[in-house]
Design a protein around this motif. Structure first.
Motif, PDB file in Angstrom:
ATOM      1  N   PRO A   1      53.654  52.943  81.910  1.00 17.84           N
ATOM      2  CA  PRO A   1      54.566  53.633  80.982  1.00 17.84           C
ATOM      3  C   PRO A   1      56.021  53.298  81.300  1.00 17.84           C
ATOM      4  CG  PRO A   1      52.887  55.137  81.798  1.00 17.84           C
ATOM      5  CD  PRO A   1      52.754  53.885  82.613  1.00 17.84           C
ATOM      6  N   GLY A   2      56.762  52.924  80.290  1.00 12.50           N
ATOM      7  CA  GLY A   2      58.164  52.594  80.476  1.00 12.50           C
ATOM      8  C   GLY A   2      58.410  51.223  81.069  1.00 12.50           C
ATOM      9  N   GLY A   3      57.324  50.467  81.328  1.00 12.41           N
ATOM     10  CA  GLY A   3      57.478  49.143  81.916  1.00 12.41           C
ATOM     11  C   GLY A   3      58.003  48.135  80.903  1.00 12.41           C
ATOM     12  N   LEU A   4      58.345  46.949  81.399  1.00 15.84           N
ATOM     13  CA  LEU A   4      58.919  45.909  80.546  1.00 15.84           C
ATOM     14  C   LEU A   4      57.958  45.514  79.440  1.00 15.84           C
ATOM     15  CD1 LEU A   4      61.151  43.873  79.956  1.00 15.84           C
ATOM     16  CD2 LEU A   4      60.090  42.322  81.619  1.00 15.84           C
ATOM     17  N   ARG A   5      56.689  45.428  79.770  1.00 16.42           N
ATOM     18  CA  ARG A   5      55.702  45.011  78.771  1.00 16.42           C
ATOM     19  C   ARG A   5      55.649  46.013  77.624  1.00 16.42           C
ATOM     20  NH1 ARG A   5      49.370  43.572  80.147  1.00 16.42           N
ATOM     21  NH2 ARG A   5      48.800  42.793  78.060  1.00 16.42           N
ATOM     22  N   GLU A   6      55.658  47.298  77.955  1.00 16.54           N
ATOM     23  CA  GLU A   6      55.593  48.334  76.919  1.00 16.54           C
ATOM     24  C   GLU A   6      56.845  48.307  76.045  1.00 16.54           C
ATOM     25  OE1 GLU A   6      55.262  53.207  76.474  1.00 16.54           O
ATOM     26  OE2 GLU A   6      54.986  52.247  78.423  1.00 16.54           O
ATOM     27  N   ARG A   7      58.002  48.087  76.638  1.00 13.07           N
ATOM     28  CA  ARG A   7      59.243  48.058  75.870  1.00 13.07           C
ATOM     29  C   ARG A   7      59.278  46.862  74.909  1.00 13.07           C
ATOM     30  NH1 ARG A   7      61.619  49.035  81.006  1.00 13.07           N
ATOM     31  NH2 ARG A   7      62.738  47.022  80.926  1.00 13.07           N
ATOM     32  N   VAL A   8      58.778  45.733  75.364  1.00 11.29           N
ATOM     33  CA  VAL A   8      58.738  44.554  74.494  1.00 11.29           C
ATOM     34  C   VAL A   8      57.790  44.795  73.326  1.00 11.29           C
ATOM     35  CG1 VAL A   8      58.042  42.135  74.361  1.00 11.29           C
ATOM     36  CG2 VAL A   8      59.396  42.925  76.304  1.00 11.29           C
ATOM     37  N   LEU A   9      56.617  45.386  73.615  1.00 13.49           N
ATOM     38  CA  LEU A   9      55.664  45.676  72.538  1.00 13.49           C
ATOM     39  C   LEU A   9      56.269  46.647  71.526  1.00 13.49           C
ATOM     40  CD1 LEU A   9      52.337  46.009  74.579  1.00 13.49           C
ATOM     41  CD2 LEU A   9      52.971  44.169  73.006  1.00 13.49           C
ATOM     42  N   HIS A  10      57.019  47.618  72.011  1.00  9.61           N
ATOM     43  CA  HIS A  10      57.659  48.585  71.108  1.00  9.61           C
ATOM     44  C   HIS A  10      58.667  47.893  70.201  1.00  9.61           C
ATOM     45  CE1 HIS A  10      59.172  52.413  69.689  1.00  9.61           C
ATOM     46  NE2 HIS A  10      60.412  52.080  70.073  1.00  9.61           N
ATOM     47  N   LEU A  11      59.475  46.983  70.764  1.00 10.42           N
ATOM     48  CA  LEU A  11      60.445  46.248  69.964  1.00 10.42           C
ATOM     49  C   LEU A  11      59.751  45.371  68.924  1.00 10.42           C
ATOM     50  CD1 LEU A  11      63.002  45.124  72.730  1.00 10.42           C
ATOM     51  CD2 LEU A  11      63.375  46.838  70.944  1.00 10.42           C
ATOM     52  N   GLN A  12      58.632  44.769  69.309  1.00 13.22           N
ATOM     53  CA  GLN A  12      57.907  43.914  68.372  1.00 13.22           C
ATOM     54  C   GLN A  12      57.322  44.747  67.227  1.00 13.22           C
ATOM     55  OE1 GLN A  12      55.147  42.011  71.074  1.00 13.22           O
ATOM     56  NE2 GLN A  12      56.475  40.213  71.322  1.00 13.22           N
ATOM     57  N   GLU A  13      56.817  45.958  67.542  1.00 14.16           N
ATOM     58  CA  GLU A  13      56.281  46.823  66.494  1.00 14.16           C
ATOM     59  C   GLU A  13      57.380  47.252  65.524  1.00 14.16           C
ATOM     60  OE1 GLU A  13      54.482  49.974  68.645  1.00 14.16           O
ATOM     61  OE2 GLU A  13      52.742  48.789  69.278  1.00 14.16           O
ATOM     62  N   GLU A  14      58.561  47.598  66.045  1.00 13.05           N
ATOM     63  CA  GLU A  14      59.677  47.978  65.187  1.00 13.05           C
ATOM     64  C   GLU A  14      60.098  46.828  64.273  1.00 13.05           C
ATOM     65  OE1 GLU A  14      62.837  49.305  67.635  1.00 13.05           O
ATOM     66  OE2 GLU A  14      62.080  51.370  67.821  1.00 13.05           O
TER      67      GLU A  14
END
Length: 351
Positions: A119-132
């Protein structure tokens, strides 16, 4: 990579009969310790190596056009190929640089395992940006973003236009290698080892303090370079990705004449003067702490790897060498004055 493959099949016949690797490890510009042992591999391994080279350079590049999985496979094969080349010889930084564009074959999913997935890791943040971005919720397009995209498209169009002669060169039966087609040198052709030398020759520079260079009593002492073969008992060096340019140039000069490489006479003049800058490029100066040599000459030798476990290897020799003859005759500093003046070179002064 494709250009390197094409120049080979249009060049030396040994690339067609799969025998080039019988010679390459021993005759490459600056062999390393691994090359000493790889040279003695069974003949069928050398055939497989040559065939594998053709597959990697001529077939695998087209994997880039066959979808994600084949693109990733292309990246894996190219990186492994470059690692093998790094292990088997001192080819400077070339192979290390070739790995860099191959990394573009791996997308986020392929490289995701390298990054924290909590949670909150780099991988999760990148996936969130890609979804947006997929939902159209990305950042507002400013004038700066639009201008940047326009510049990128213009540069892509420019490179595409400048690459036309490069592509035509690849398709030509008269393909040339290592040439740039525009003064800015933004794009160019590449190719290596289109021809393979079948035997190794070396230039050994020697100096003597004897006033008479032709006297039987004259003692000639060898200069040693940092990496190129010289003393048969010296282990081949391991310097990649570093590059000893002078050693590399000596390899080229050894299978031509000094008339085609006048710089080597310039080097001889520097050695006659004990020039500190020139000597800093060498590993051993036999006249260190002494007066400069009165004469310098170059001898031409044929070198072969000694047989592991054989008589020469038992004596600590990595190389077996045999004298071919003189490469250039004994030269004195005074005798070179006219030669230097004719070429408008500064005449060396003894240190």
């Amino acid at each position: 990579m494709l250009g390197a493959g094409l120049i080979k099949i249009r060049g030396d016949r040994c690339w067609w009969d799969l025998t080039c690797m019988d010679y390459h490890y021993e005759t490459q510009p600056v062999p390393n310790p691994a090359a000493y042992y790889l040279h003695r591999s069974p003949w069928w391994i050398h055939r497989a190596e040559t065939l594998g080279n053709h597959i990697i350079e001529l077939l695998v590049p087209f994997f880039l056009l066959l979808g994600r999985r084949m693109c990733i496979l292309h990246g894996i094969l190219q990186v492994l190929f470059q690692v093998v080349l790094i292990i088997s010889g001192n080819l400077s930084f070339l192979n290390w640089l070739t790995i860099v564009p191959s990394l573009a074959c791996f997308d986020d999913n392929a490289l995701g395992f390298l990054f924290p997935s909590g949670p909150g890791g780099l991988r999760e943040r990148v996936l969130h940006l890609q979804e947006e971005e997929a939902l159209g919720a990305g950042p507002v397009q400013t004038r700066g973003c639009v201008a940047r995209r326009a510049v990128h498209l213009a540069l892509a169009a420019l490179i595409g236009y400048l690459s036309i002669p490069v592509v035509l060169n690849l398709l030509s039966s008269q393909q040339v290698m290592n040439v740039s087609f525009n003064p800015l040198r933004i794009v160019n052709t590449y190719g290596a080892f289109g021809s393979i030398t079948k035997e190794r020759t070396e230039i050994i520079l020697q100096g003597t303090a004897s006033p008479n260079a032709s006297a039987p009593s004259a003692v000639w002492e060898d200069y040693e370079f940092r990496c190129k073969p010289g003393d048969p008992q010296r282990r081949p060096c391991l310097i990649s990705p570093y590059h000893h340019r002078l050693d590399w140039l000596m390899w080229f000069a050894a299978f031509q004449t000094y008339e085609q490489h006048e710089w080597i006479i310039h080097l001889a003049g520097k050695l006659l003067a004990n020039d500190a800058w020139a000597l800093s490029l060498l590993a051993h100066n036999p006249f260190m702490g002494r007066a400069p040599p009165r004469w310098v000459r170059a001898e031409h030798y044929r070198y072969k790897f000694s047989l592991p476990g054989g008589r020469h290897a038992a004596q600590g020799e990595w190389w077996v060498r045999r004298r071919i003859g003189p490469y250039f005759p004994p030269l004195s500093l005074q005798g070179l004055r006219d030669y230097f003046e004719a070429r408008e070179w500064p005449h060396p002064e003894p240190a």
